[in-house]
Design an enzyme around this catalytic site. Structure first.
Site, PDB file in Angstrom:
ATOM      1  CD  GLU A  22      -2.751  -1.263   2.453  1.00  0.00           C
ATOM      2  OE1 GLU A  22      -3.541  -0.338   2.662  1.00  0.00           O
ATOM      3  OE2 GLU A  22      -2.610  -2.225   3.218  1.00  0.00           O
ATOM      4  CB  SER A 148      -5.913  -1.228   0.754  1.00  0.00           C
ATOM      5  OG  SER A 148      -5.740  -0.065   1.512  1.00  0.00           O
ATOM      6  CE1 TYR A 211      -7.028   3.979  -0.823  1.00  0.00           C
ATOM      7  CE2 TYR A 211      -6.625   1.697  -1.438  1.00  0.00           C
ATOM      8  CZ  TYR A 211      -6.792   2.666  -0.474  1.00  0.00           C
ATOM      9  OH  TYR A 211      -6.725   2.315   0.844  1.00  0.00           O
ATOM     10  NE  ARG A 250     -12.949   2.527   6.449  1.00  0.00           N
ATOM     11  CZ  ARG A 250     -11.806   2.261   5.822  1.00  0.00           C
ATOM     12  NH1 ARG A 250     -10.841   3.157   5.746  1.00  0.00           N
ATOM     13  NH2 ARG A 250     -11.601   1.060   5.285  1.00  0.00           N
ATOM     14  CG  ASP A 252     -14.363  -1.178   6.286  1.00  0.00           C
ATOM     15  OD1 ASP A 252     -14.664   0.011   6.496  1.00  0.00           O
ATOM     16  OD2 ASP A 252     -13.268  -1.530   5.793  1.00  0.00           O
ATOM     17  CD  GLU A 268     -10.590  -5.649   6.650  1.00  0.00           C
ATOM     18  OE1 GLU A 268     -10.466  -6.880   6.475  1.00  0.00           O
ATOM     19  OE2 GLU A 268      -9.899  -4.805   6.055  1.00  0.00           O
ATOM     20  CG  ASN A 270      -7.656   0.607   7.969  1.00  0.00           C
ATOM     21  OD1 ASN A 270      -6.618   0.868   8.571  1.00  0.00           O
ATOM     22  ND2 ASN A 270      -7.768   0.704   6.664  1.00  0.00           N
ATOM     23  N   GLY A 274      -7.288   5.532   5.464  1.00  0.00           N
ATOM     24  CA  GLY A 274      -6.788   6.495   4.488  1.00  0.00           C
ATOM     25  C   GLY A 274      -6.924   7.915   4.996  1.00  0.00           C
TER      26      GLY A 274
END
Length: 307
Positions: A22, A148, A211, A250, A252, A268, A270, A274
């Site tokens: 990443e 990601s 992205y 964050r 999801d 999951e 994070n 980002g």
């Protein structure tokens, strides 16, 4: 060294890039964070993290390290351990929470222990995965320790053959029951869940959807029943706490509308989301009245070591 309360950070080193899959995303995050921190009045040194990281940080003598790294080494507890050893306050989660969140299997164990809804999953070697269905289709195959949506395979219902994995996939992967439905996400800032975003894509929310310009559309706040929004907010905060996260995270979700609350699944968390102004977590902060420079400033002030 508990945190930055009581002292003022003047010089901030922004870690970005690094050697993970990443890298490009991290470079983008790092550039945006560095610019925002300069706008907020800090002296900023942008640092592409490499094998000489220890020496370069020693030369820079920052008051705080802003961790804008993504992926392995940057969000799995490795760089956090280096910063702990050096006694440098840093942003986002600490060693344990970072390593737990990056290891999808152990993170799911923590979520399940906290009573959060997750789907069945197993760890298997690639030879086993390619030899036959490890779980009944539909299921997902993905690395156990990447973010990601790097290297995600979806095996559809009715598939006759198991997937053929690319050479880039690790030798051991996670196989997880596919959770259908809408992609929802919630950012947590400290002890506060911000709001719910509905991520609209054509198909799977993979690396390109995340992205590539036009790859996805964010509906914020999500147009969903109040019960589902409240559950997402509660579950995200509980996930943040179950892993021992700090700063910004964050979480999801997938939500199958036909099943109501029973169709809400936590995918999951994070710990290094980002960090461009249009990324999901900063976008939610802005929705709640926190500008991008203010968010970066808050993260610096929240930075700590040994916490």
């Amino acid at each position: 060294m508990a945190g930055m309360s009581g002292r003022t950070a003047r010089k901030v080193a922004v870690l970005m890039g690094g050697p993970s899959a990443e890298r490009e995303v991290s470079l983008s995050s790092g550039r945006e964070c560095a610019a925002a921190l300069r706008e907020a009045g800090y002296e900023v040194v942008a640092l592409d993290a490499g094998p000489d990281l220890f020496t370069r940080l020693n030369d820079i003598h920052p008051d705080v390290v802003f961790n804008a790294l993504h992926g392995r080494w940057g969000e799995d507890g490795c760089v956090q351990g280096v910063l702990e050893w050096m006694g440098l306050p840093y942003t986002h989660s600490g060693v344990l929470a970072s390593s737990l969140a990056m290891d999808k299997t152990r993170a799911k164990m923590a979520f399940a222990a906290a009573g959060l809804p997750v789907v069945q999953s197993v760890i298997a070697d690639r030879a086993t995965v390619e030899a036959g269905h490890v779980l009944p289709p539909p299921y997902v195959v993905k690395p156990n320790n990447e973010g990601s949506s790097v290297g995600v395979y979806i095996v559809q219902a009715g598939a006759n053959a198991p997937p053929r994995l690319s050479e880039a996939m690790p030798d051991v992967v996670m196989v997880e029951t596919y959770a259908p439905g809408r992609e929802l996400t919630v950012a947590v800032m400290g002890d506060r869940a911000l709001c719910v975003t509905d991520i609209v894509t054509q198909g799977w929310y993979d690396y390109d959807a995340k992205y590539t310009v036009g790859g996805s559309r964010h509906v914020i706040p999500a147009v969903i029943p109040a019960e589902i929004a409240a559950a997402c907010m509660e579950y995200a905060l509980r996930a943040h706490q179950a892993l021992g996260c700090r700063g910004l995270s964050r979480t999801d979700f997938r939500w199958d509308e036909e099943r109501g609350l029973d169709g809400l699944i936590l995918l999951e968390t994070n710990t290094q989301p980002g960090m461009t102004p249009t990324s999901l977590a900063p976008e939610q902060a802005a929705q709640c009245g926190v500008s991008f420079p203010e968010l970066c400033d808050w993260l610096v002030k929240d930075a700590s070591c040994n916490r």
